[in-house]
Scaffold this active site. Structure first.
Site, mmCIF file in Angstrom:
data_model
loop_
_atom_site.group_PDB
_atom_site.id
_atom_site.type_symbol
_atom_site.label_atom_id
_atom_site.label_comp_id
_atom_site.label_asym_id
_atom_site.label_seq_id
_atom_site.Cartn_x
_atom_site.Cartn_y
_atom_site.Cartn_z
ATOM 1 C CB SER A 140 -0.863 0.003 1.265
ATOM 2 O OG SER A 140 -1.502 1.257 1.424
ATOM 3 C CE1 TYR A 153 -3.846 -2.196 5.327
ATOM 4 C CE2 TYR A 153 -3.214 0.066 4.872
ATOM 5 C CZ TYR A 153 -3.675 -1.165 4.438
ATOM 6 O OH TYR A 153 -3.927 -1.361 3.095
#
Ligand SMILES: NC(=O)c1ccc[n+]([C@@H]2O[C@H](COP(=O)([O-])OP(=O)(O)OC[C@H]3O[C@@H](n4cnc5c(N)ncnc54)[C@H](O)[C@@H]3O)[C@@H](O)[C@H]2O)c1
Length: 256
Positions: A140, A153
């Site tokens: 990401s 995350y």
């Protein structure tokens, strides 16, 4: 047909980006093993088969090593080889480093990073036996430009990039390539859940759109196209790197 004759495992393939990768891999000629904890992967595999592709669904909770190992072994048992692994299954969210507790760590790290590690650990020997392979980690842009309340995350996604680099270095001599894709904001159920948490959702959505030079959010198919490239022999000298798929968002400096 850029993946003709190849066998691919795609994790988190019941939904969103993973499903789009599985559909596109099959359309490019690969036999695809779809791994997911959700039964929705069965319907995704059926829809690939009804479009003329080759697909098998294996239900697996990738936080458990035996299930991750069973998933990649299913590719060998059914198709006799393993050439491509797309580590896509993931969950998002988090808190600050101070607020986060063990349960945040386990919910996110156990799937995003440990699950991907389990899949790599058991897939690499099978890829070596198959003459080489390509691993594509779905990381990401959070790995290098994050937002508030996204620990761990962002750390799990940075870990995936580092793990791919490690695989590149350790197993390149066996013909294994490993790369990461860093998607930006992609329209999926996960992204929808992110936007839904805000009371001022419409304002947020407009601000997010304004941060995309291309003027739109990404689609799962945009990420799938990048995954096909990295999985294919077109990327045969590309390993240990990352490909940003974010509509230019991380290139834009805010001017106000
Ligand atoms: N959507 C985005 O904007 C975006 C941006 C950057 C990165 N990503 C990454 O892309 C990946 C896919 O995200 P998405 O938006 O398609 O999400 P999604 O929620 O639509 O799909 C995630 C899939 O993972 C599966 N899954 C969840 N827990 C699992 C487990 N324990 N074992 C096996 N499978 C499990 C789910 O059932 C689901 O099918 C994630 O790793 C996410 O971090 C998404």
């Amino acid at each position: 047909m850029r993946l003709k004759g190849k066998v691919a495992v795609v994790t988190g393939a019941a939904s969103g980006i993973g499903r789009a990768i599985a559909v596109r891999f099959a359309a490019e000629g690969a036999s695809v093993v779809l791994g997911d904890v959700s039964e929705g992967g069965r319907e995704a595999a059926e829809s690939i088969r009804s479009a003329g592709g080759e697909a098998l669904f294996v239900q697996a909770d990738l936080r458990r090593e035996a299930e991750a190992s069973g998933l990649v072994r299913a590719a060998m048992e059914r198709y006799g080889q393993l050439d491509v692994l797309a580590n896509n299954a993931g969950v998002s969210g988090g808190r600050t480093v101070v607020e986060a507790d063990e349960s945040d760590w386990e919910r996110i790290m156990d799937l995003n990073l440990k699950g991907a590690w389990y899949c790599c650990k058991h897939a690499i020997p099978l890829m070596i036996a198959s003459g080489g392979g390509s691993i594509v980690n779905i990381s990401s842009t959070h790995a290098f430009r994050t937002q508030p309340n996204h620990f761990p995350y962002q750390s799990s996604k940075a870990g995936m990039i580092a793990m791919a680099a490690g695989i590149c270095v350790d197993f390149g001599k066996h013909g294994i390539r490993a790369n990461s894709i860093c998607p930006g904001f992609i329209e999926t159920p996960l992204a929808e859940a992110f936007l839904s948490q805000f009371a001022d959702r419409d304002r947020r959505t407009q601000a997010m759109l304004a941060s995309h030079p291309l003027g739109r959010f990404g689609k799962p198919e945009d990420v799938a196209a990048a995954a096909v490239f990295l999985a294919s022999d077109d990327a045969s000298f590309i390993s240990g790197t990352r490909l940003v798929v974010d509509g230019g968002r991380s290139a834009l400096q805010k001017s106000d």
